[in-house]
Design a protein around this motif. Structure first.
Motif, PDB file in Angstrom:
ATOM      1  N   THR A  20       0.761  -1.176   0.036  1.00 16.64           N
ATOM      2  CA  THR A  20       0.023  -0.020  -0.068  1.00 16.64           C
ATOM      3  C   THR A  20       1.109   1.064  -0.172  1.00 16.64           C
ATOM      4  O   THR A  20       1.905   1.151   0.729  1.00 16.64           O
ATOM      5  CB  THR A  20      -0.836   0.087   1.302  1.00 16.64           C
ATOM      6  OG1 THR A  20      -1.205  -1.358   1.602  1.00 16.64           O
ATOM      7  CG2 THR A  20      -1.858   0.768   1.141  1.00 16.64           C
ATOM      8  N   THR A  38       2.313   4.899   1.077  1.00 15.75           N
ATOM      9  CA  THR A  38       2.192   5.313   2.397  1.00 15.75           C
ATOM     10  C   THR A  38       1.767   6.711   2.157  1.00 15.75           C
ATOM     11  O   THR A  38       1.482   7.183   1.048  1.00 15.75           O
ATOM     12  CB  THR A  38       3.631   5.577   2.701  1.00 15.75           C
ATOM     13  OG1 THR A  38       4.519   6.634   1.929  1.00 15.75           O
ATOM     14  CG2 THR A  38       4.842   4.404   3.099  1.00 15.75           C
ATOM     15  N   GLY A  55      11.949   7.735   6.553  1.00 12.97           N
ATOM     16  CA  GLY A  55      10.978   6.702   7.330  1.00 12.97           C
ATOM     17  C   GLY A  55       9.533   6.828   6.832  1.00 12.97           C
ATOM     18  O   GLY A  55       8.719   5.925   7.315  1.00 12.97           O
ATOM     19  N   THR A  56       9.313   7.679   6.071  1.00 18.35           N
ATOM     20  CA  THR A  56       7.982   7.845   5.535  1.00 18.35           C
ATOM     21  C   THR A  56       7.684   7.572   4.236  1.00 18.35           C
ATOM     22  O   THR A  56       6.530   7.455   3.773  1.00 18.35           O
ATOM     23  CB  THR A  56       7.692   9.389   5.528  1.00 18.35           C
ATOM     24  OG1 THR A  56       8.554   9.900   4.693  1.00 18.35           O
ATOM     25  CG2 THR A  56       7.546  10.172   6.709  1.00 18.35           C
ATOM     26  N   GLY A  57       8.738   6.771   3.530  1.00 18.16           N
ATOM     27  CA  GLY A  57       8.639   6.346   2.334  1.00 18.16           C
ATOM     28  C   GLY A  57       8.695   7.204   1.214  1.00 18.16           C
ATOM     29  O   GLY A  57       8.299   7.248   0.167  1.00 18.16           O
ATOM     30  N   THR A 115      11.210   8.309  -0.593  1.00 13.39           N
ATOM     31  CA  THR A 115      12.310   7.884  -1.556  1.00 13.39           C
ATOM     32  C   THR A 115      11.634   7.619  -2.644  1.00 13.39           C
ATOM     33  O   THR A 115      11.624   7.957  -3.839  1.00 13.39           O
ATOM     34  CB  THR A 115      13.402   7.126  -1.179  1.00 13.39           C
ATOM     35  OG1 THR A 115      13.961   7.617   0.008  1.00 13.39           O
ATOM     36  CG2 THR A 115      14.406   6.897  -2.252  1.00 13.39           C
ATOM     37  N   GLN A 173      22.285   5.193  -0.493  1.00 11.28           N
ATOM     38  CA  GLN A 173      20.866   4.699  -0.100  1.00 11.28           C
ATOM     39  C   GLN A 173      20.014   4.822  -1.154  1.00 11.28           C
ATOM     40  O   GLN A 173      19.394   4.101  -1.616  1.00 11.28           O
ATOM     41  CB  GLN A 173      20.739   5.220   1.246  1.00 11.28           C
ATOM     42  CG  GLN A 173      19.317   4.601   1.863  1.00 11.28           C
ATOM     43  CD  GLN A 173      19.242   5.324   3.139  1.00 11.28           C
ATOM     44  OE1 GLN A 173      20.034   5.448   4.397  1.00 11.28           O
ATOM     45  NE2 GLN A 173      17.967   5.951   3.356  1.00 11.28           N
TER      46      GLN A 173
HETATM   47  P1  AMP Z   1      12.320   6.244   3.258  1.00 11.23           P
HETATM   48  O1  AMP Z   1      11.529   7.215   4.027  1.00 11.23           O
HETATM   49  O2  AMP Z   1      12.198   6.739   1.686  1.00 11.23           O
HETATM   50  O3  AMP Z   1      13.701   6.153   3.499  1.00 11.23           O
HETATM   51  O4  AMP Z   1      11.752   4.827   3.485  1.00 11.23           O
HETATM   52  C1  AMP Z   1      11.792   4.152   4.730  1.00 11.23           C
HETATM   53  C2  AMP Z   1      11.858   2.691   4.378  1.00 11.23           C
HETATM   54  O5  AMP Z   1      10.231   2.431   4.108  1.00 11.23           O
HETATM   55  C3  AMP Z   1      12.519   1.940   3.292  1.00 11.23           C
HETATM   56  O6  AMP Z   1      13.077   0.753   4.035  1.00 11.23           O
HETATM   57  C4  AMP Z   1      11.496   1.631   2.433  1.00 11.23           C
HETATM   58  O7  AMP Z   1      12.154   0.405   1.583  1.00 11.23           O
HETATM   59  C5  AMP Z   1      10.236   1.284   3.032  1.00 11.23           C
HETATM   60  N1  AMP Z   1       9.142   1.441   2.263  1.00 11.23           N
HETATM   61  C6  AMP Z   1       8.962   2.707   1.580  1.00 11.23           C
HETATM   62  N2  AMP Z   1       7.579   2.659   0.925  1.00 11.23           N
HETATM   63  C7  AMP Z   1       7.144   1.558   1.368  1.00 11.23           C
HETATM   64  C8  AMP Z   1       5.585   1.067   1.038  1.00 11.23           C
HETATM   65  N3  AMP Z   1       4.775   1.558   0.328  1.00 11.23           N
HETATM   66  N4  AMP Z   1       5.476  -0.295   1.740  1.00 11.23           N
HETATM   67  C9  AMP Z   1       6.302  -0.829   2.624  1.00 11.23           C
HETATM   68  N5  AMP Z   1       7.589  -0.132   2.853  1.00 11.23           N
HETATM   69  C10 AMP Z   1       8.029   0.919   2.209  1.00 11.23           C
END
Ligand code: AMP
Length: 442
Positions: free
Chosen positions: A23, A25, A48-50, A52, A89
């Motif tokens: 799903t 984020t 941590g919010t996804g 990236t 990263q």
């Molecule tokens: P970020 O905030 O981009 O550093 O992402 C944080 C972590 O969440 C990373 O390990 C991603 O691989 C994971 N992630 C990002 N989007 C999702 C998602 N939609 N579902 C599950 N994990 C995610």
């Protein structure tokens, strides 16, 4: 909601499925459609919010679906990040998302030999992740051209500025094509970030993962009005009077942090400070000790305090009000976490009335005012109003020279022949008004 409903193409959906992303984020749900629609973005989102995937996935889709083939030494999308670790990263994530797309991606950063990077760039790269310094080096050595650049991402923009990249960013900005899409991600929005956003973004869509104008209602908030020069004394007085155990204190400047820490330490109080001038390791150590309750008072600037997650913090004191009203919410959000109750107390002097007014407008509530005995301010803090107004106190009418001449009224003398009802009524407030209480709707 699924990734498919956001309009992503099959090769990307497949890559996300492999990674176990089921799903979107909240930041992805908002950012993906906006980026696909070609909008500029100003997004408040932390690691941590996804975030990236929020920018990289739609960006890869645009690169795959639109635009010319990349030419030698060119890049079509550029992601700027503050550190080498983050460059690696982010690039690793990008590589995984682009697994099934015919796109080239690469990361460049300092601290390693530049030659292999120059070689790699010869063929051109669809998406490049870079730290600002190395990017400029490569550009100056003609290893990079920006004529094909269609999208720029500034990731962790606040950290880039903290790390002193503001000049590099201006230099990069100057050599990029004016017509492009720009996405700015930052954990907080200081004045400097807003300035950067104003220069770089075109009619951006603002994305906020948690609503910024909602102050945690588990946090009890109020303020003391006090003269600026007496703030340190009042702080020490309150600390002793209320036997505060663990306090996170926010000051406006690095000097302000140091001065308060010196004063507290001089009085034998167990205090330490963190701000952007201190090395990361020192900051971390102070924070760890504060979390372990080995330090009673931690004084911080907004920059250094970002991302602090302290369990069971009972009290936040705003020694100075923040310049940016949103930071007030970030600050008080350090207490009252996970349903616990917390307190947030601000020491406010007359100079800060406009900052106070902005905070009250943002939080849509007036902060209850108190004055501590013996600390009543000589410079009165004007009344404020949650609608953003600083209420000017009407001038007191002059006393008549001769006694017995007329009646005192609401700010104006009633001339003979004029009835009270003829006089425009302006309420005169008693000075000072402590409690702003619930506000009347305008
Ligand atoms: P970020 O905030 O981009 O550093 O992402 C944080 C972590 O969440 C990373 O390990 C991603 O691989 C994971 N992630 C990002 N989007 C999702 C998602 N939609 N579902 C599950 N994990 C995610």
């Amino acid at each position: 909601m699924t990734f498919a409903t956001l309009g992503l193409i099959e090769p990307l959906l497949r890559a996300l499925e492999t990674l176990g992303y089921q799903t979107p984020t909240p930041v992805q749900a908002q950012a993906i459609p906006a980026v696909l629609a070609g909008r500029d973005l100003m997004a408040a989102a932390q690691t941590g919010t996804g975030k990236t995937a929020g920018f990289a996935v739609p960006l890869l889709q645009l690169l795959a679906m639109e635009g010319p083939k990349v030419t030698s030494n060119s890049v079509r999308a550029l992601i700027l990040v503050p550190t080498r670790e983050l460059a690696e990263q982010v690039h690793e994530s990008v590589r995984q998302y682009a697994e099934h797309l015919p796109l080239s991606t690469y990361a460049v950063y300092g601290g390693v030999s530049i030659n292999p990077q120059m070689m790699k760039l010869r063929k051109g790269v669809d998406l490049l992740v870079a730290t600002p310094g190395r990017l400029l080096d490569l550009f100056r050595q003609n290893a990079l051209k920006f004529n094909q650049l269609q999208t720029l991402v500034l990731d962790e923009a606040d950290r880039m500025l903290d790390l002193g990249f503001s000049e590099e960013l201006s230099n990069i900005y100057r050599v990029l094509p004016k017509k492009r899409q720009t996405l700015l991600f930052s954990a907080t929005f200081s004045d400097q970030i807003r300035l950067l956003a104003g220069q770089m973004l075109n009619d951006p869509l603002s994305i906020e993962v948690s609503p910024r104008n909602v102050a945690a209602n588990t946090v009890k908030q109020w303020l003391y009005t006090v003269d600026k020069k007496r703030k340190p004394e009042l702080f020490v007085h309150l600390l002793r009077k209320h036997k505060w155990k663990q306090v996170l204190v926010f000051a406006k400047t690095r000097n302000g942090v140091d001065a308060l820490v010196d004063k507290l330490q001089g009085l034998g109080v167990n205090a330490d400070g963190i701000h952007g001038d201190k090395p990361q390791a020192t900051r971390q150590r102070a924070l760890d000790r504060f979390k372990a309750s080995e330090i009673q008072i931690l004084v911080a600037t907004d920059v250094a305090a970002r991302g602090l997650d302290i369990e069971d913090l009972p009290l936040v004191v705003n020694f100075d009000l923040p310049i940016v009203a949103e930071d007030y919410i970030h600050r008080i959000g350090r207490t009252g976490r996970a349903g616990a109750t917390g307190e947030a107390i601000s020491l406010v002097c007359a100079d800060e009335v406009n900052l106070l007014s902005a905070i009250e407008m943002l939080t849509r509530q007036g902060l209850t005012r108190h004055m501590e005995q013996d600390f009543e301010p000589e410079h009165r803090v004007p009344d404020t109003d949650a609608s953003g107004l600083v209420i000017k106190k009407p001038k007191k009418p002059k006393k008549p020279k001769a006694s017995g001449g007329g009646k005192r009224n609401l700010g104006k003398w009633v001339d003979s022949g004029e009835t009270v009802a003829d006089v425009p009524v302006k309420p005169v407030r008693k000075v000072p008004v402590f409690n702003t209480g619930p506000r009347k709707k305008k």
